[in-house]
Every structure is written in structure tokens, then in C-alpha cells.
Design a protein around this motif. Sequence first.
Motif, mmCIF file in Angstrom:
data_model
loop_
_atom_site.group_PDB
_atom_site.id
_atom_site.type_symbol
_atom_site.label_atom_id
_atom_site.label_comp_id
_atom_site.label_asym_id
_atom_site.label_seq_id
_atom_site.Cartn_x
_atom_site.Cartn_y
_atom_site.Cartn_z
ATOM 1 N N THR A 107 17.811 6.196 -41.260
ATOM 2 C CA THR A 107 17.607 5.385 -40.321
ATOM 3 C C THR A 107 17.555 5.961 -38.983
ATOM 4 O OG1 THR A 107 20.130 4.966 -40.043
ATOM 5 C CG2 THR A 107 18.770 3.356 -41.363
ATOM 6 N N LYS A 108 17.506 7.450 -38.992
ATOM 7 C CA LYS A 108 17.659 8.061 -37.710
ATOM 8 C C LYS A 108 16.146 8.249 -37.011
ATOM 9 C CE LYS A 108 18.281 12.211 -37.822
ATOM 10 N NZ LYS A 108 18.825 13.751 -38.232
ATOM 11 N N ALA A 112 23.034 -1.266 -41.589
ATOM 12 C CA ALA A 112 23.041 0.113 -41.162
ATOM 13 C C ALA A 112 21.958 0.065 -40.105
ATOM 14 C CB ALA A 112 22.566 0.969 -42.326
ATOM 15 N N LEU A 113 20.894 -0.785 -39.910
ATOM 16 C CA LEU A 113 19.644 -0.822 -39.264
ATOM 17 C C LEU A 113 20.323 -1.512 -37.717
ATOM 18 C CD1 LEU A 113 17.039 -2.013 -41.304
ATOM 19 C CD2 LEU A 113 17.264 0.119 -40.317
ATOM 20 N N ASP A 114 19.614 -0.626 -36.594
ATOM 21 C CA ASP A 114 19.889 -0.823 -35.165
ATOM 22 C C ASP A 114 19.148 -2.330 -34.972
ATOM 23 O OD1 ASP A 114 19.558 -1.330 -32.348
ATOM 24 O OD2 ASP A 114 19.059 0.815 -31.911
ATOM 25 N N LYS A 115 20.117 -3.250 -34.483
ATOM 26 C CA LYS A 115 19.289 -4.503 -34.364
ATOM 27 C C LYS A 115 18.281 -4.898 -33.348
ATOM 28 C CE LYS A 115 22.154 -5.741 -37.636
ATOM 29 N NZ LYS A 115 22.724 -4.538 -37.884
ATOM 30 N N SER A 116 18.040 -3.889 -32.515
ATOM 31 C CA SER A 116 17.018 -3.964 -31.502
ATOM 32 C C SER A 116 15.700 -3.112 -32.037
ATOM 33 C CB SER A 116 17.315 -3.098 -30.335
ATOM 34 O OG SER A 116 17.600 -1.763 -30.638
ATOM 35 N N ASP A 158 20.654 -11.172 -37.243
ATOM 36 C CA ASP A 158 20.892 -10.411 -35.746
ATOM 37 C C ASP A 158 20.048 -9.620 -35.267
ATOM 38 O OD1 ASP A 158 23.456 -11.636 -35.752
ATOM 39 O OD2 ASP A 158 24.407 -9.913 -36.735
ATOM 40 N N PHE A 159 18.757 -9.559 -36.135
ATOM 41 C CA PHE A 159 17.765 -8.594 -35.150
ATOM 42 C C PHE A 159 16.861 -9.329 -34.280
ATOM 43 C CE2 PHE A 159 18.592 -6.800 -39.855
ATOM 44 C CZ PHE A 159 18.482 -5.602 -39.415
#
Length: 277
Positions: free
Chosen positions: A80-81, A103-107, A124-125
Motif C-alpha cells: 500500500t506504500k 489498510a488503505l488510506d481513505k483519501s 469511509d473512502f
Amino acid sequence: MKKTFLTITLALVCAFSFAQVGNTQQPSIQLIRHATLVLNYNGQKILIDPMLSPKGAFGSIRGERQTPLVDLIIPIEDITKNLDLVLVTHTHIDHFDDAAKKALDKSIPLFNQPADKEYFKGTDFRNTTTVDNSIVWNGITITRTYAQHGTGKVLEQMGDASGFVFTAPGQPTIYLVGDAVWTEEIYQNIKKYQPDYIVVNSGGALMPNFDATPIIMDADQTMSLIQESGKAKVIGVHMDAVDHCLTTREVLKKKAKEYNIGSDKLLIPNDGETINL
């Protein structure tokens, strides 16, 4: 004079270097596990269909073995980086699971199919986009195609799925077929888009009580696609990770040998393996 010449030379070198940023990275596809892929394309890192749960987290689909059958061999933080985009072909648990949601950034920009628009509204995405037909993003044209996720009664249960075609100047054309059986529509897509690479979910998945009706391509259907694939190299994935996928890598390799199809035409990556395109 020498100082002026050196200054101009350095400026030109710097300008050229900055011009190359994002364009020097060789396009590649890395199989993470199952249908989870990292596509490096046109300088962008795209995560496709993230299933990031540990081994055995889902239980069993066919009542035989705990799914996922194997652990991730790459740390989630590495997967995910530095992501630029997440693409979800459909929201079945083996393509987008709770571990991925966590795990994923919601933005992060997240592209989805029309059938899942309401689903993502409930998450929440914050940066989701529904791809109805085609979208241009960071120089990449991403075109959605229909993926027929089975036939007959079982298709009614499976719901909608999608494939996607990636094109960009100077980049190979990639056709991600998605969760689909072999159909005339896929054949027409190959003719229309003339892909350089076709990624096929070849696991031959069967649902309980529908043992005669695969919901994605099996070995025989993958061979049918290969015979109509034109110039494209075919990449077989979606195997050896979920208990209802009865076509394994070994089964697919054996079938390819029967058809005299070599590794120059059919690529079957292992988990973690990267294919340079």
C-alpha cells in the motif's frame, strides 16, 4: 566563461532529468496473491482488487479448506506504500476485503464499477470515482468492459463484475478481463483494443450446488481465449488462494502443454512475482 558554460550544462541536465520523472519506470505487473495485482503503468502505482486478509480469515466457500489458502508473502505496508490509485473490479470479498478497507488510506483515489457506486458511498473512502465507460487519469485512459461472472442461475447470484483496458502513449495496452467466463464479448474486446497483454482470472471457480457452471474461466476456457488472443501475451492469475478455484497453476500449465502453448505466450506468475511488460 567556463563557469557560465557549466551553469548552462547543469541547468540542461536538471531540466532533462525532471522531464523524465514518471516516464522512465518500466511498466510491470506484480501478482500479490489471487487477483490482487500491482500495476506500474505510465509512472503510476495502481493496486487492483486488494484482498489483504491473512491465511484462513474467510473460512471456506466450498466447505473444504479455509480461505485464503496462503498468506501474503509481501508486507501490507509495502503493498500500500506510495499508491497512486486503487481499482476495484467488483466487491466480492476475494477482490476487496475488510483488511484492504482497514489498510488503505481513505483519501486514495479509488475507481469502481457502476454496480458498486452505492457500496462505496457507505464506506469511509473519500475520493471514489465510478467508471461508467471510460476515464482519463494521469495520462492513462481506463475503459471499463463487462465481465460475465458465470452463466444461467449462478450468474444471477454473482451479480455484476467488470474488466478494464489500460492505454497510454508509449505504454503497452493491457486488458484486465476480470471475473468472467469466456464470451463473444471478450473476443470482440480483444479485436477492438488489440491488447499487448491480457490478464485472465483463470481459477475455474465453482460455487456450491453449481459444479457444472464455472463462474470464471477454467483451463479450457483460458485456452480458448489464448487461441483468439492475437499478438497478446496472456497472464493467468486468480489461482491457488481461494478454495472454490479448482484450476490451479499446475492444472493450467498441464493444459497449456497439451495445446503446445509455451511460456512465451502464457505467463503464470507465482505470488510476489513481477512481470516486466
